[in-house]
Design a protein around this motif. Structure first.
Motif, PDB file in Angstrom:
ATOM      1  N   ALA A 104     -17.719 -38.580 -10.747  1.00 36.14           N
ATOM      2  CA  ALA A 104     -18.844 -37.681 -11.003  1.00 36.14           C
ATOM      3  C   ALA A 104     -18.650 -36.955 -12.335  1.00 36.14           C
ATOM      4  O   ALA A 104     -19.592 -36.826 -13.120  1.00 36.14           O
ATOM      5  CB  ALA A 104     -18.996 -36.682  -9.858  1.00 36.14           C
ATOM      6  N   VAL A 105     -17.422 -36.502 -12.596  1.00 35.40           N
ATOM      7  CA  VAL A 105     -17.133 -35.828 -13.872  1.00 35.40           C
ATOM      8  C   VAL A 105     -17.406 -36.786 -15.035  1.00 35.40           C
ATOM      9  O   VAL A 105     -18.052 -36.416 -16.021  1.00 35.40           O
ATOM     10  CB  VAL A 105     -15.680 -35.312 -13.929  1.00 35.40           C
ATOM     11  CG1 VAL A 105     -15.323 -34.806 -15.322  1.00 35.40           C
ATOM     12  CG2 VAL A 105     -15.464 -34.207 -12.903  1.00 35.40           C
ATOM     13  N   LEU A 147      -7.322 -23.029  -8.836  1.00 39.95           N
ATOM     14  CA  LEU A 147      -5.875 -22.973  -8.604  1.00 39.95           C
ATOM     15  C   LEU A 147      -5.482 -21.720  -7.827  1.00 39.95           C
ATOM     16  O   LEU A 147      -4.638 -21.773  -6.939  1.00 39.95           O
ATOM     17  CB  LEU A 147      -5.126 -23.028  -9.934  1.00 39.95           C
ATOM     18  CG  LEU A 147      -5.118 -24.389 -10.610  1.00 39.95           C
ATOM     19  CD1 LEU A 147      -4.555 -24.278 -12.013  1.00 39.95           C
ATOM     20  CD2 LEU A 147      -4.322 -25.375  -9.794  1.00 39.95           C
ATOM     21  N   SER A 148      -6.098 -20.605  -8.157  1.00 43.59           N
ATOM     22  CA  SER A 148      -5.777 -19.345  -7.468  1.00 43.59           C
ATOM     23  C   SER A 148      -6.138 -19.416  -5.990  1.00 43.59           C
ATOM     24  O   SER A 148      -5.484 -18.793  -5.160  1.00 43.59           O
ATOM     25  CB  SER A 148      -6.527 -18.183  -8.117  1.00 43.59           C
ATOM     26  OG  SER A 148      -6.099 -18.029  -9.443  1.00 43.59           O
ATOM     27  N   LEU A 149      -7.192 -20.168  -5.678  1.00 40.87           N
ATOM     28  CA  LEU A 149      -7.609 -20.313  -4.283  1.00 40.87           C
ATOM     29  C   LEU A 149      -6.835 -21.406  -3.559  1.00 40.87           C
ATOM     30  O   LEU A 149      -7.066 -21.651  -2.383  1.00 40.87           O
ATOM     31  CB  LEU A 149      -9.111 -20.601  -4.224  1.00 40.87           C
ATOM     32  CG  LEU A 149     -10.001 -19.441  -4.706  1.00 40.87           C
ATOM     33  CD1 LEU A 149     -11.448 -19.882  -4.813  1.00 40.87           C
ATOM     34  CD2 LEU A 149      -9.867 -18.243  -3.775  1.00 40.87           C
ATOM     35  N   GLY A 150      -5.939 -22.084  -4.289  1.00 43.89           N
ATOM     36  CA  GLY A 150      -5.070 -23.069  -3.663  1.00 43.89           C
ATOM     37  C   GLY A 150      -5.696 -24.440  -3.432  1.00 43.89           C
ATOM     38  O   GLY A 150      -5.252 -25.187  -2.572  1.00 43.89           O
ATOM     39  N   TYR A 151      -6.711 -24.795  -4.210  1.00 43.25           N
ATOM     40  CA  TYR A 151      -7.381 -26.076  -4.012  1.00 43.25           C
ATOM     41  C   TYR A 151      -6.696 -27.251  -4.701  1.00 43.25           C
ATOM     42  O   TYR A 151      -7.087 -28.387  -4.511  1.00 43.25           O
ATOM     43  CB  TYR A 151      -8.841 -26.001  -4.468  1.00 43.25           C
ATOM     44  CG  TYR A 151      -9.688 -25.185  -3.534  1.00 43.25           C
ATOM     45  CD1 TYR A 151      -9.912 -25.588  -2.228  1.00 43.25           C
ATOM     46  CD2 TYR A 151     -10.267 -23.999  -3.965  1.00 43.25           C
ATOM     47  CE1 TYR A 151     -10.683 -24.832  -1.367  1.00 43.25           C
ATOM     48  CE2 TYR A 151     -11.052 -23.240  -3.116  1.00 43.25           C
ATOM     49  CZ  TYR A 151     -11.251 -23.662  -1.825  1.00 43.25           C
ATOM     50  OH  TYR A 151     -12.015 -22.922  -0.983  1.00 43.25           O
ATOM     51  N   GLY A 152      -5.714 -27.003  -5.546  1.00 48.62           N
ATOM     52  CA  GLY A 152      -4.947 -28.079  -6.169  1.00 48.62           C
ATOM     53  C   GLY A 152      -5.794 -28.988  -7.050  1.00 48.62           C
ATOM     54  O   GLY A 152      -6.757 -28.557  -7.677  1.00 48.62           O
ATOM     55  N   VAL A 153      -5.425 -30.265  -7.071  1.00 51.48           N
ATOM     56  CA  VAL A 153      -6.082 -31.236  -7.953  1.00 51.48           C
ATOM     57  C   VAL A 153      -7.563 -31.396  -7.602  1.00 51.48           C
ATOM     58  O   VAL A 153      -8.417 -31.468  -8.488  1.00 51.48           O
ATOM     59  CB  VAL A 153      -5.356 -32.600  -7.900  1.00 51.48           C
ATOM     60  CG1 VAL A 153      -6.126 -33.664  -8.658  1.00 51.48           C
ATOM     61  CG2 VAL A 153      -3.954 -32.460  -8.483  1.00 51.48           C
ATOM     62  N   THR A 154      -7.895 -31.405  -6.306  1.00 46.41           N
ATOM     63  CA  THR A 154      -9.303 -31.533  -5.907  1.00 46.41           C
ATOM     64  C   THR A 154     -10.109 -30.355  -6.440  1.00 46.41           C
ATOM     65  O   THR A 154     -11.227 -30.529  -6.934  1.00 46.41           O
ATOM     66  CB  THR A 154      -9.424 -31.615  -4.371  1.00 46.41           C
ATOM     67  OG1 THR A 154      -8.673 -32.737  -3.914  1.00 46.41           O
ATOM     68  CG2 THR A 154     -10.871 -31.768  -3.944  1.00 46.41           C
ATOM     69  N   GLY A 155      -9.547 -29.165  -6.385  1.00 48.73           N
ATOM     70  CA  GLY A 155     -10.226 -27.990  -6.926  1.00 48.73           C
ATOM     71  C   GLY A 155     -10.391 -28.060  -8.431  1.00 48.73           C
ATOM     72  O   GLY A 155     -11.422 -27.661  -8.971  1.00 48.73           O
ATOM     73  N   ILE A 156      -9.361 -28.561  -9.101  1.00 48.26           N
ATOM     74  CA  ILE A 156      -9.454 -28.709 -10.555  1.00 48.26           C
ATOM     75  C   ILE A 156     -10.550 -29.696 -10.917  1.00 48.26           C
ATOM     76  O   ILE A 156     -11.365 -29.445 -11.812  1.00 48.26           O
ATOM     77  CB  ILE A 156      -8.103 -29.154 -11.154  1.00 48.26           C
ATOM     78  CG1 ILE A 156      -7.086 -28.031 -11.035  1.00 48.26           C
ATOM     79  CG2 ILE A 156      -8.258 -29.578 -12.611  1.00 48.26           C
ATOM     80  CD1 ILE A 156      -5.676 -28.433 -11.370  1.00 48.26           C
ATOM     81  N   LEU A 157     -10.605 -30.829 -10.213  1.00 44.94           N
ATOM     82  CA  LEU A 157     -11.660 -31.809 -10.479  1.00 44.94           C
ATOM     83  C   LEU A 157     -13.038 -31.225 -10.181  1.00 44.94           C
ATOM     84  O   LEU A 157     -13.997 -31.470 -10.907  1.00 44.94           O
ATOM     85  CB  LEU A 157     -11.416 -33.079  -9.680  1.00 44.94           C
ATOM     86  CG  LEU A 157     -10.206 -33.903 -10.106  1.00 44.94           C
ATOM     87  CD1 LEU A 157      -9.940 -35.039  -9.106  1.00 44.94           C
ATOM     88  CD2 LEU A 157     -10.390 -34.460 -11.504  1.00 44.94           C
ATOM     89  N   GLY A 158     -13.138 -30.436  -9.113  1.00 44.14           N
ATOM     90  CA  GLY A 158     -14.399 -29.762  -8.814  1.00 44.14           C
ATOM     91  C   GLY A 158     -14.777 -28.786  -9.916  1.00 44.14           C
ATOM     92  O   GLY A 158     -15.952 -28.676 -10.297  1.00 44.14           O
ATOM     93  N   ALA A 159     -13.788 -28.068 -10.450  1.00 43.50           N
ATOM     94  CA  ALA A 159     -14.041 -27.137 -11.550  1.00 43.50           C
ATOM     95  C   ALA A 159     -14.486 -27.885 -12.804  1.00 43.50           C
ATOM     96  O   ALA A 159     -15.391 -27.446 -13.517  1.00 43.50           O
ATOM     97  CB  ALA A 159     -12.795 -26.306 -11.832  1.00 43.50           C
ATOM     98  N   ALA A 162     -18.059 -28.859 -12.246  1.00 47.67           N
ATOM     99  CA  ALA A 162     -18.945 -27.712 -12.408  1.00 47.67           C
ATOM    100  C   ALA A 162     -19.139 -27.369 -13.882  1.00 47.67           C
ATOM    101  O   ALA A 162     -20.258 -27.098 -14.317  1.00 47.67           O
ATOM    102  CB  ALA A 162     -18.390 -26.497 -11.646  1.00 47.67           C
ATOM    103  N   SER A 163     -18.060 -27.412 -14.658  1.00 48.03           N
ATOM    104  CA  SER A 163     -18.197 -27.101 -16.084  1.00 48.03           C
ATOM    105  C   SER A 163     -18.946 -28.202 -16.820  1.00 48.03           C
ATOM    106  O   SER A 163     -19.676 -27.935 -17.775  1.00 48.03           O
ATOM    107  CB  SER A 163     -16.841 -26.818 -16.727  1.00 48.03           C
ATOM    108  OG  SER A 163     -16.032 -27.961 -16.731  1.00 48.03           O
ATOM    109  N   ALA A 164     -18.790 -29.451 -16.374  1.00 43.66           N
ATOM    110  CA  ALA A 164     -19.543 -30.548 -16.994  1.00 43.66           C
ATOM    111  C   ALA A 164     -21.036 -30.406 -16.703  1.00 43.66           C
ATOM    112  O   ALA A 164     -21.868 -30.745 -17.550  1.00 43.66           O
ATOM    113  CB  ALA A 164     -19.037 -31.888 -16.494  1.00 43.66           C
ATOM    114  N   LEU A 165     -21.373 -29.892 -15.532  1.00 43.77           N
ATOM    115  CA  LEU A 165     -22.791 -29.687 -15.189  1.00 43.77           C
ATOM    116  C   LEU A 165     -23.446 -28.650 -16.099  1.00 43.77           C
ATOM    117  O   LEU A 165     -24.655 -28.714 -16.327  1.00 43.77           O
ATOM    118  CB  LEU A 165     -22.931 -29.289 -13.719  1.00 43.77           C
ATOM    119  CG  LEU A 165     -22.665 -30.406 -12.712  1.00 43.77           C
ATOM    120  CD1 LEU A 165     -22.594 -29.845 -11.300  1.00 43.77           C
ATOM    121  CD2 LEU A 165     -23.712 -31.498 -12.816  1.00 43.77           C
ATOM    122  N   ILE A 166     -22.658 -27.709 -16.612  1.00 44.77           N
ATOM    123  CA  ILE A 166     -23.190 -26.721 -17.549  1.00 44.77           C
ATOM    124  C   ILE A 166     -23.723 -27.421 -18.799  1.00 44.77           C
ATOM    125  O   ILE A 166     -24.714 -26.991 -19.390  1.00 44.77           O
ATOM    126  CB  ILE A 166     -22.115 -25.691 -17.929  1.00 44.77           C
ATOM    127  CG1 ILE A 166     -21.739 -24.854 -16.714  1.00 44.77           C
ATOM    128  CG2 ILE A 166     -22.565 -24.797 -19.084  1.00 44.77           C
ATOM    129  CD1 ILE A 166     -20.522 -23.982 -16.910  1.00 44.77           C
TER     130      ILE A 166
END
Length: 168
Positions: A104-105, A147-159, A162-166
């Motif tokens: 998706a990214v 990372l602060s919420l503890g989502y690891g690599v999946t959270g980073i990819l989600g982030a 989200a930034s790519a959608l901007i």
């Protein structure tokens, strides 16, 4: 992005950082390989097509976007197939959810690059700069939050998604 890179490097384990680095390299490779000269073509021909009218410009952009999305899809399918080969699994260690986020990214970044080329062809540098600043501010904040919420690599990819959608 320097802040995000520092936080990522400090917060992830060596194995997670390796997966993250591979994810970033994969996205970069997919977007790069899917270009096929479209950046130069769109930037060069946008002013000429614009003279033919808005309908011609939209048709031109849609065709370029379709070509790029077909190439990104084919590259993603090849990467997914490579990930299912047992001998290659250690080299391509993404889970299904991470792989979907990764693709998706790549798709969103590929499409947003086309828009950037179109704006460059229209000499709309202000819009390009505003989008780049927004992404440069949002991406580190989103990565740090994931990372602060503890989502690891999946959270980073989600982030990253989200930034790519901007950029759209």
């Amino acid at each position: 992005t320097l802040l995000a890179a520092a936080v990522v490097a400090r917060r992830l384990s060596l194995q997670d950082y390796t997966v993250y680095s591979l994810a970033m390299a994969t996205v970069t490779a997919l977007v790069f390989l899917s270009d096929l000269g479209l950046s130069a073509t769109i930037s060069r021909f946008t002013p000429l097509v614009r003279n033919a009218g808005a309908l011609a410009l939209r048709r031109f952009f849609r065709r370029a976007a379709a070509v790029r999305m077909v190439v990104v899809t084919l590259l993603m399918l090849a990467a997914a197939a490579a990930g299912s080969v047992p001998a290659l699994r250690p080299v391509f260690p993404f889970g299904r959810r991470d792989l979907l986020l990764l693709f998706a990214v790549a798709g969103v970044q590929g499409f947003s690059r086309l828009q950037e080329y179109l704006l460059a062809g229209l000499l709309d540098r202000g819009s390009i700069g505003a989008v780049r600043v927004a992404v440069a501010l949002a991406q580190p904040a989103l990565v740090v939050a994931a990372l602060s919420l503890g989502y690891g690599v999946t959270g980073i990819l989600g982030a990253l998604l989200a930034s790519a959608l901007i950029e759209l």
